[in-house]
Design an enzyme around this catalytic site. Structure first.
Site, PDB file in Angstrom:
ATOM      1  CD  GLU A  83      -4.572   3.957  -0.869  1.00  0.00           C
ATOM      2  OE1 GLU A  83      -4.678   4.256   0.334  1.00  0.00           O
ATOM      3  OE2 GLU A  83      -5.519   4.059  -1.681  1.00  0.00           O
ATOM      4  CG  ASP A 126      -1.902   1.123   1.241  1.00  0.00           C
ATOM      5  OD1 ASP A 126      -3.075   0.882   0.953  1.00  0.00           O
ATOM      6  OD2 ASP A 126      -1.499   2.272   1.543  1.00  0.00           O
ATOM      7  CB  ILE A 127       1.019   4.249  -2.202  1.00  0.00           C
ATOM      8  CG1 ILE A 127       1.300   3.492  -3.492  1.00  0.00           C
ATOM      9  CG2 ILE A 127       1.770   5.579  -2.229  1.00  0.00           C
ATOM     10  CD1 ILE A 127       0.934   4.248  -4.756  1.00  0.00           C
TER      11      ILE A 127
END
Length: 613
Positions: free
Chosen positions: A520, A477-478
């Site tokens: 994301e 996950d960003i």
């Protein structure tokens, strides 16, 4: 502090030099100009004249009330007329007003406290509080405020429960005979103090926002509910007229009741939407079973199944609509081509039958003629007749050969048309197959979407169970993606997703699977990979991500991610192994971000937490 340099010229010399400069510079011989030039010659600091200083100070004073404007005007008139004889009288009047006002305040406060503590069955403390607040709002900046307070307390002591004895001045309930004369009622309200003016401005802003929310939000939302819409319209009208505290309390009660009823409607509509989606899902699943052999239609059904099985998103629906329109168009072209091919084939068969009949007729006629020529040939010995018979036979043979060649050309032409149509059909079928593949691809990043991930996950699980091999699952996950979107816009967020997806695809092996899990988040499936090896791969991926430069509008941005890794266990569902990876990823985010943690790290963290408790 430095001592001013003392001028060596004598005063008389300074005076002569001053007059000389004024004459050379053609400066008007006024006292002010003489003083200014004299100070320049004597090298003395230039001081602002008292009159100028007073005028400048008066211009900077606020003119919020009529009294302040009147006071400033009197001083400006005095300075303009230079009538200094009136100065002592003005200063004396100012001093007397201040002293008188200072003497009134103790009496006003004493009367207010005494009247406040006095018990009156017909005048509650709440009523007194409201009256006091309104007096302060209307006369807060008035020098006569002590007098107004004393008049208010007198009206309290004389109040006997008869509302006709009270008047409302600026929203203040006061006794008419004891507070002010009738001529004073017609005076315009005095300007509010800055603090009260700001408070009033905030109230007006909130009132406007409430009206706008009702007019543009709630009332149109209740279009299918006429009774509630009418009630919302009444609240909208009341919000425009609300001034007194009682009005706002009534408005709050009605609005609270309406919002409660709207919440019930929202719950009911949510249940209806859920039931409709369940019904649609059942219908689509049933159609999918009926058309399991039609790969193109099955792909369209897969799109609808993906949409209704996840939270509804406008962008997802728009993308699906675009893809379905393209598929429908291609299918329309294909249907037209199939119809054209069928017609061409029918025409070719009809032509073949027709030409076959023609050939048959020609052949039958030819055989009849040959028999006739044979009979004539056997009954004659004349060489001239024999030559004529041979010539006629050759001519008939040539005609039959010409008919055969013409039939062959027509059949070849029809066959070419059928082959061209078949080629066009094969090309359209290939395009439809490619469109069906697009349904599994995330259009933004080029990775697999949720639908494609499910299919790939099923295949990799089957392969891992069949070969008893390892399958590592990575969920990344960003970091700070919401802040990136809020600061630089959604375009920067989309570019960051594409940047991360491209970096991941370049770093993994051809057998690995990369998919966008949502928002994301990305999932990486690593076949034949143990957890330790997966950690090394993702760690290298993090370093590779920081090496490259991500630019947005020529500004370099640092993109990092947090990742969780789990290992597939035999006969385990996809959701279970993904959940463990998600928990490990959440632990990585909560302990500093830009980290890679495994399900083993998650278990150790839980054990440490239990032991500490």
């Amino acid at each position: 502090m430095a001592t001013p340099k003392k001028n060596k010229l004598e005063p008389a010399e300074i005076a002569r030099e001053t007059i000389k400069r004024m004459a050379l510079q053609r400066i008007a011989p006024t006292p002010d100009n003489y003083r200014r030039i004299y100070n320049e010659v004597a090298e003395l600091p230039t001081l602002e004249p008292l009159e100028d200083a007073l005028n400048r100070a008066l211009k900077e004073l606020p003119r919020e009330t009529a009294e302040s404007s009147k006071w400033i005007g009197a001083w400006e008139k005095l300075l303009a007329s230079r009538n200094w004889k009136a100065l002592p009288a003005m200063l004396g009047a100012e001093m007397q007003d201040k002293v008188a006002q200072a003497r009134q305040w103790p009496d006003a406060i004493r009367d207010l406290l005494r009247a406040w503590d006095a018990k009156q069955t017909s005048l509650t403390p709440q009523r007194k509080k409201e009256t006091l607040e309104r007096v302060l709002i209307n006369f807060g900046s008035d020098p006569q405020l002590p007098e107004k307070l004393q008049a208010m307390t007198k009206s309290w002591s004389g109040y006997a429960g008869n509302s006709s004895e009270l008047i409302d001045v600026g929203g203040v309930a006061e006794n008419k005979a004891e507070i002010m004369e009738s001529s004073e009622l017609n005076k315009p309200p005095l300007p509010l103090s800055p603090r009260l003016a700001a408070l009033q401005e905030n109230i007006n802003t909130l009132q406007g926002m409430l009206r706008q929310s009702l007019r543009n939000g709630l009332i149109p939302r209740l279009e299918g509910y006429p009774e509630l819409q009418q009630e919302a319209g009444e609240i909208f009208a009341l919000s425009d007229k609300a001034v007194k505290n009682e009005d706002w309390q009534l408005l709050a009660r009605q609005l609270k009741t309406l919002i409660g009823r709207v919440e019930l409607i929202g719950i009911e509509e949510q249940e209806i939407k859920h039931d409709l989606l369940a019904l649609l899902k059942l219908l689509v699943d049933n159609i999918g079973e009926l058309v399991s052999d039609d790969q193109w239609l099955r792909g369209q059904i897969a799109v609808v199944q993906t949409i209704i099985s996840s939270p509804l998103e406008k962008a997802l629906i728009k993308d699906a609509e675009k893809s379905l329109k393209e598929v429908i168009f291609k299918q329309g072209v294909l249907k037209h081509s199939l119809t054209e091919a069928k017609n061409n084939f029918k025409q070719m068969v009809a032509t073949f039958i027709e030409r076959l009949g023609t050939i048959s007729d020609s052949t039958g006629s030819y055989h009849s003629k040959v028999e006739a020529y044979n009979q004539k040939l056997s009954s004659t010995d004349d060489i001239i007749q024999i030559g004529a018979l041979v010539e006629n036979l050759m001519q008939d043979t040539h005609e039959m050969q010409t008919n055969l060649l013409r039939s062959q050309e027509v059949l070849i032409e029809q066959r070419n048309k059928v082959e061209a149509t078949e080629e066009r059909i094969r090309r359209l079928e290939l395009e439809l197959t490619e469109l069906s593949e697009k349904i599994r691809i995330d259009q933004l990043t080029g990775t697999l979407n949720r639908r494609g991930l499910e299919e790939a996950f099923t295949q990799e699980i089957a392969r891992a169970q069949r070969g008893e091999t390892d399958l590592s699952v990575v969920l990344l996950d960003i970091d700070n993606f919401k802040r990136l979107n809020d600061t630089y816009g959604h375009e920067a967020g989309d570019s960051a997703l594409q940047y991360l997806a491209n970096t991941v695809k370049e770093a993994v092996r051809p057998i690995d699977v990369v998919a966008r899990f949502g928002g994301e988040e990305f999932v990486i499936l690593l076949p034949n990979t143990k957890v330790k090896e997966a950690v090394g791969l993702v760690t290298r991926l993090q370093r590779e991500l920081t090496k490259k430069i991500f630019l947005h509008n020529n500004e370099r941005l640092l993109i990092t991610f947090s990742a969780g890794i789990s290992l597939f266990r035999m006969n385990e569902e996809q959701e279970v192994v993904l959940h463990r990876a998600d928990q490990a990823m959440y632990l990585a985010k909560s302990t500093g971000k830009n980290r890679v943690l495994t399900e083993d790290d998650l278990m150790r963290a839980r054990k440490n937490l239990q032991s500490s408790i």
